[in-house]
Scaffold this active site. Structure first.
Site, PDB file in Angstrom:
ATOM      1  CE  LYS A   1      46.376  49.017  32.591  1.00 42.71           C
ATOM      2  NZ  LYS A   1      47.120  49.542  33.700  1.00 42.71           N
TER       3      LYS A   1
ATOM      4  CB  CYS B   1      48.974  55.403  41.089  1.00 42.98           C
ATOM      5  SG  CYS B   1      48.784  53.758  40.407  1.00 42.98           S
TER       6      CYS B   1
ATOM      7  CE  LYS C   1      48.176  52.521  33.006  1.00 43.55           C
ATOM      8  NZ  LYS C   1      48.813  52.301  34.312  1.00 43.55           N
TER       9      LYS C   1
HETATM   10  C1  PBG Z   1      48.968  51.431  37.871  1.00 41.07           C
HETATM   11  C2  PBG Z   1      48.082  50.512  37.114  1.00 41.07           C
HETATM   12  C3  PBG Z   1      46.728  50.657  36.773  1.00 41.07           C
HETATM   13  C4  PBG Z   1      46.341  49.467  36.163  1.00 41.07           C
HETATM   14  C5  PBG Z   1      47.459  48.650  36.125  1.00 41.07           C
HETATM   15  N1  PBG Z   1      48.527  49.325  36.690  1.00 41.07           N
HETATM   16  C6  PBG Z   1      45.762  51.739  37.054  1.00 41.07           C
HETATM   17  C7  PBG Z   1      45.901  53.080  36.473  1.00 41.07           C
HETATM   18  O1  PBG Z   1      46.743  53.362  35.620  1.00 41.07           O
HETATM   19  O2  PBG Z   1      45.149  53.942  36.961  1.00 41.07           O
HETATM   20  C8  PBG Z   1      44.957  49.131  35.684  1.00 41.07           C
HETATM   21  C9  PBG Z   1      44.657  47.680  35.544  1.00 41.07           C
HETATM   22  C10 PBG Z   1      43.214  47.336  35.465  1.00 41.07           C
HETATM   23  O3  PBG Z   1      42.325  48.193  35.303  1.00 41.07           O
HETATM   24  O4  PBG Z   1      42.925  46.138  35.572  1.00 41.07           O
HETATM   25  N2  PBG Z   1      49.294  52.615  37.245  1.00 41.07           N
END
Ligand code: PBG
Length: 325
Positions: A248, A122, A195
């Protein structure tokens, strides 16, 4: 035995007694510190919604890591902010990409530091999605090939652990296979197994410039309403070869951490994400909460739920507190 014979308050009388019977402890070994790395020189730019957290150019991140290591923190997780983005996230796996150069420099200077790299697209795609777009959708199987290339490029640069955060199906197996084929059987995989599609990632997307340009991530990240699905995801990742499984965000999902703890013997990591950090910081700044105590309580609750490791933007602050104690 009940009151008045049994009095639970006996064991809460003094700090010494409380310390004797304390069930959960937070140590500096539990902490993983996230770092955002950008192109350029001499850059240390604070992120508006994350006070105390910066984007660093490689030269500056080396100074930051010196400080981090002096505090006793043993692991960092790196996020890259490239100058160039394209449809397929090429800058995520080129030899001279931001993360590849950063890892080489960091490992050269700090060979003992545990370097974890976030494996995702991303931050590197022009559209901001975590995969390759085909017919308006994120194509799972095409994306797996990119993820494998990214992970191998991080391993080549010297990463100890790769952490896929894309939520494509089958990525842990594909990445394990690619790492083994490329001669990296000892590079571990910490999978973002569970996630959620969370609004708590807002400040991160500002920091990493990774917000999707159209739509959202609901077709790949998990629905916050689901917990049985979390078990299925974690089982798949463990079967596919994940060494560490992660939940997460952390605090809104303590039930999930607890559930994984009772089902698996693998180390469990929890990511206290950007929004969790921002909330505590903002309330602290407004004087609505005691920031330091709330920080501590949030982290203890994550450990109590069953996490072994915590990725947290508070890592340095906690390490400082632990040093004082
Ligand atoms: C990449 C990623 C994200 C986060 C960690 N790796 C963002 C998302 O999925 O949009 C978020 C970490 C945070 O909010 O501290 N995909």
């Amino acid at each position: 035995m009940f009151f008045p014979e049994y009095r639970p308050r006996r064991l809460r009388r003094t700090e010494e007694i409380r310390a004797l019977v304390r069930e959960t402890h937070l140590t500096v070994n539990d902490l993983i510190y996230p770092l955002f790395i950008c192109e350029g020189k001499g850059i240390k730019q604070e992120i508006r919604s994350m006070p105390g957290i910066y984007r660093f150019s490689i030269d500056e991140v080396l100074k930051e890591i010196e400080e981090v290591m002096n505090l006793g923190i043993k692991a960092v997780i790196l996020f890259g902010i490239p100058d160039k983005k394209d449809e397929v996230g090429t800058s995520a796996y080129v030899k001279d990409g931001i993360i590849q150069r950063a890892v080489r420099k960091i490992k050269q200077k700090f060979p003992k530091l545990v370097v974890i790299t976030d494996v995702c697209m991303c931050e590197y795609t022009s559209h901001g999605h975590c995969g390759i777009i085909r017919n308006g959708e994120v194509d799972n199987d095409l994306t797996l090939e990119q993820l494998a290339k990214i992970a191998v490029s991080h391993a080549k640069a010297g990463a100890d652990i790769v952490a896929p955060s894309d939520m494509m199906d089958g990525r842990v197996a594909r990445i394990r296979e690619a790492l083994d084929e490329a001669g990296f059987p000892n590079v571990a995989i910490m999978s973002y197994s569970v996630k959620y599609c969370s609004s708590f990632y807002g400040p991160f997307r500002e920091a990493a410039e990774s917000a999707p340009k159209f739509g959202d991530r609901r077709s790949y990240q998990m629905d916050p309403a689901n917990s049985r699905e979390a078990l299925r995801e974690a089982y798949l990742d463990v079967e596919e070869g994940a060494d560490i499984i992660m939940v997460k965000p952390a605090m809104p999902y303590l039930d999930i951490i607890k559930m994984l703890r009772s089902e698996f013997n693998h180390p469990i990591a929890a990511y206290q994400v950007s929004g969790e950090y921002a909330m505590i910081k903002a309330a602290g700044k407004l004087g609505f909460l005691d920031e330091e105590r709330v920080m501590w309580e949030s982290l203890i609750s994550i450990k109590r739920a069953g996490a072994d490791l915590i990725i947290t933007y508070f890592a340095k602050e906690v390490a400082k507190l632990l040093k004082k104690a």
